[in-house]
Design an enzyme around this catalytic site. Sequence first.
Site, PDB file in Angstrom:
ATOM      1  N   TYR A  58       0.843  -1.202   0.000  1.00  0.00           N
ATOM      2  CA  TYR A  58       0.000   0.000   0.000  1.00  0.00           C
ATOM      3  C   TYR A  58       0.879   1.254   0.000  1.00  0.00           C
ATOM      4  CZ  TYR A  58      -3.830  -3.167   1.360  1.00  0.00           C
ATOM      5  OH  TYR A  58      -4.738  -4.192   1.409  1.00  0.00           O
ATOM      6  N   ALA A 200     -18.004  -2.908  -0.320  1.00  0.00           N
ATOM      7  CA  ALA A 200     -17.800  -3.009  -1.771  1.00  0.00           C
ATOM      8  C   ALA A 200     -17.202  -1.695  -2.286  1.00  0.00           C
ATOM      9  CB  ALA A 200     -19.083  -3.389  -2.504  1.00  0.00           C
ATOM     10  N   GLY A 202     -17.524   1.249  -1.193  1.00  0.00           N
ATOM     11  CA  GLY A 202     -18.442   2.391  -1.187  1.00  0.00           C
ATOM     12  C   GLY A 202     -19.653   2.184  -2.090  1.00  0.00           C
TER      13      GLY A 202
HETATM   14  N1  LIG Z   1      -6.225  -8.435   1.028  1.00  0.00           N
HETATM   15  C1  LIG Z   1      -6.583  -7.819  -0.067  1.00  0.00           C
HETATM   16  O1  LIG Z   1      -6.326  -8.267  -1.196  1.00  0.00           O
HETATM   17  C2  LIG Z   1      -7.327  -6.514   0.070  1.00  0.00           C
HETATM   18  C3  LIG Z   1      -7.961  -5.956  -1.044  1.00  0.00           C
HETATM   19  C4  LIG Z   1      -8.664  -4.753  -0.855  1.00  0.00           C
HETATM   20  C5  LIG Z   1      -8.700  -4.148   0.393  1.00  0.00           C
HETATM   21  N2  LIG Z   1      -8.054  -4.729   1.449  1.00  0.00           N
HETATM   22  C6  LIG Z   1      -8.086  -4.102   2.794  1.00  0.00           C
HETATM   23  O2  LIG Z   1      -9.431  -3.887   3.154  1.00  0.00           O
HETATM   24  C7  LIG Z   1      -9.636  -2.502   3.480  1.00  0.00           C
HETATM   25  C8  LIG Z   1     -11.027  -2.092   3.113  1.00  0.00           C
HETATM   26  O3  LIG Z   1     -11.352  -2.394   1.767  1.00  0.00           O
HETATM   27  P1  LIG Z   1     -11.565  -1.252   0.663  1.00  0.00           P
HETATM   28  O4  LIG Z   1     -10.923  -0.023   1.136  1.00  0.00           O
HETATM   29  O5  LIG Z   1     -11.178  -1.853  -0.631  1.00  0.00           O
HETATM   30  O6  LIG Z   1     -13.162  -1.084   0.585  1.00  0.00           O
HETATM   31  P2  LIG Z   1     -14.309  -0.661   1.647  1.00  0.00           P
HETATM   32  O7  LIG Z   1     -13.808  -0.714   3.013  1.00  0.00           O
HETATM   33  O8  LIG Z   1     -15.478  -1.481   1.268  1.00  0.00           O
HETATM   34  O9  LIG Z   1     -14.610   0.836   1.195  1.00  0.00           O
HETATM   35  C9  LIG Z   1     -13.896   1.917   1.724  1.00  0.00           C
HETATM   36  C10 LIG Z   1     -14.500   3.215   1.197  1.00  0.00           C
HETATM   37  O10 LIG Z   1     -15.896   3.263   1.498  1.00  0.00           O
HETATM   38  C11 LIG Z   1     -16.269   4.589   1.846  1.00  0.00           C
HETATM   39  N3  LIG Z   1     -16.806   4.548   3.229  1.00  0.00           N
HETATM   40  C12 LIG Z   1     -16.205   4.071   4.355  1.00  0.00           C
HETATM   41  N4  LIG Z   1     -17.005   4.202   5.431  1.00  0.00           N
HETATM   42  C13 LIG Z   1     -18.138   4.775   4.997  1.00  0.00           C
HETATM   43  C14 LIG Z   1     -19.328   5.175   5.634  1.00  0.00           C
HETATM   44  N5  LIG Z   1     -19.522   5.001   6.935  1.00  0.00           N
HETATM   45  N6  LIG Z   1     -20.308   5.733   4.868  1.00  0.00           N
HETATM   46  C15 LIG Z   1     -20.150   5.935   3.539  1.00  0.00           C
HETATM   47  N7  LIG Z   1     -19.028   5.577   2.880  1.00  0.00           N
HETATM   48  C16 LIG Z   1     -18.032   4.995   3.601  1.00  0.00           C
HETATM   49  C17 LIG Z   1     -15.020   5.447   1.756  1.00  0.00           C
HETATM   50  O11 LIG Z   1     -14.951   6.000   0.432  1.00  0.00           O
HETATM   51  P3  LIG Z   1     -15.642   7.406  -0.022  1.00  0.00           P
HETATM   52  O12 LIG Z   1     -15.953   8.189   1.215  1.00  0.00           O
HETATM   53  O13 LIG Z   1     -14.617   8.050  -0.885  1.00  0.00           O
HETATM   54  O14 LIG Z   1     -16.856   6.977  -0.809  1.00  0.00           O
HETATM   55  C18 LIG Z   1     -13.917   4.426   1.913  1.00  0.00           C
HETATM   56  O15 LIG Z   1     -12.687   4.782   1.336  1.00  0.00           O
HETATM   57  C19 LIG Z   1      -8.524  -1.763   2.737  1.00  0.00           C
HETATM   58  O16 LIG Z   1      -8.228  -0.504   3.289  1.00  0.00           O
HETATM   59  C20 LIG Z   1      -7.388  -2.748   2.899  1.00  0.00           C
HETATM   60  O17 LIG Z   1      -6.809  -2.605   4.185  1.00  0.00           O
HETATM   61  C21 LIG Z   1      -7.385  -5.893   1.294  1.00  0.00           C
END
Ligand SMILES: NC(=O)c1ccc[n+]([C@@H]2O[C@H](COP(=O)([O-])OP(=O)(O)OC[C@H]3O[C@@H](n4cnc5c(N)ncnc54)[C@H](OP(=O)(O)O)[C@@H]3O)[C@@H](O)[C@H]2O)c1
Length: 339
Positions: A58, A200, A202
């Site tokens: 990251y 997903a 957001g």
């Molecule tokens: N192991 C792997 O291969 C892998 C892959 C992907 C991710 N990850 C890990 O998983 C974590 C989370 O996954 P992700 O970031 O892909 O997706 P996520 O957690 O599903 O989505 C995060 C996004 O959703 C929005 N959000 C968060 N809380 C919210 C709320 N309360 N209300 C409205 N919108 C909200 C924000 O974007 P906006 O405000 O800009 O809309 C935020 O950046 C990552 O940070 C990483 O640490 C791991």
Amino acid sequence: MKYVEVGGVKVSAVGLGTWQFGSTEWGYGRDYADKEAAAIVDRALEVGITFFDTAEIYAFGRSERILGAALAGHRNEVFIATKLLPVMPIGPVVIHRAHASARRLGVEALDLYQIHQPNPVVPLSATMPAFARLMDEGTVRHAGVSNYSLARWKAAEEALGRPVLSNQVRFNLVDRRPERELLPWAQANDRIVIAYSPLAQGLLSGRYGPDRPPTGLVRTGSPAFVPENLRRVAPLVDALSLVAKAHDATPSQVALAWLIHRPNVVVIPGASSAAQVDANAAAADIELTEDEVASLAAAADAYEPVPLKAALPHVMRVRTRSLADRLTGRRRHQSSTAP
Ligand SMILES: NC(=O)c1ccc[n+]([C@@H]2O[C@H](COP(=O)([O-])OP(=O)(O)OC[C@H]3O[C@@H](n4cnc5c(N)ncnc54)[C@H](OP(=O)(O)O)[C@@H]3O)[C@@H](O)[C@H]2O)c1
């Protein structure tokens, strides 16, 4: 906050994902990396979040550095998970990279060291002995995997000769595959399923639609966010909103509650603001009824994204444009800094 006690660890059911920290592809800008990220971690600590997830890839180590700096002084209150990018994951490389991650995080031991994804070429017998050595020397407390099938998770345990505590996988209302095999096995064997992208990215927040697209290449360049899918996901967001109304909550909070009402699941939503961290932590207090869980599953079943083939032209257009912007930007930069 609700806590999950599994496999000898106790962590908050709602954690914090930090891929966003310092990563240009989310499009959050410099202020986010320099200021907001630390405020997000501070708020997470205040609301009882103890589980923090990062990875060496990251922002090429910057996420680990930002997280480590923000957690300084709180080491004993938190559980820090990072990930090895499995490029040449053989003994000395794994050991060197674990030490480098620990240095960037400013810790002596990594609570959870995960293999970010399977390496189809290098056998687990070449990787896992290094994990055993890191555990024996105290650099790693628990081993984990990510994006592993159940068969490969079990093979990793066999190669390690001890439990592999967790498997971090995409798990949300539009991707429920972990329900089939991974979660039942984890629940029966004292292991954890760490749900990444629990919102997903957001898509489930209801914030985005065909006329309200997200920013940042992670999403604009993703098949999940093509305009037709933003239209098709609306009924699922409506179902989330309906349940949310009954709990005085938001669709995002219900999407998280839907995951963590199951034993042995930890969610790690990323956040673009400290206010989102507040909201995400509060999702742990929502008790969904069985009827609500079933209604959400039915709405999720009815969601059918466009086939990848149909989404690809849009995705390729966006990615090509972004690449061109970056290249011309770089050229502009190079010519402006040239003597
Ligand atoms: N192991 C792997 O291969 C892998 C892959 C992907 C991710 N990850 C890990 O998983 C974590 C989370 O996954 P992700 O970031 O892909 O997706 P996520 O957690 O599903 O989505 C995060 C996004 O959703 C929005 N959000 C968060 N809380 C919210 C709320 N309360 N209300 C409205 N919108 C909200 C924000 O974007 P906006 O405000 O800009 O809309 C935020 O950046 C990552 O940070 C990483 O640490 C791991």
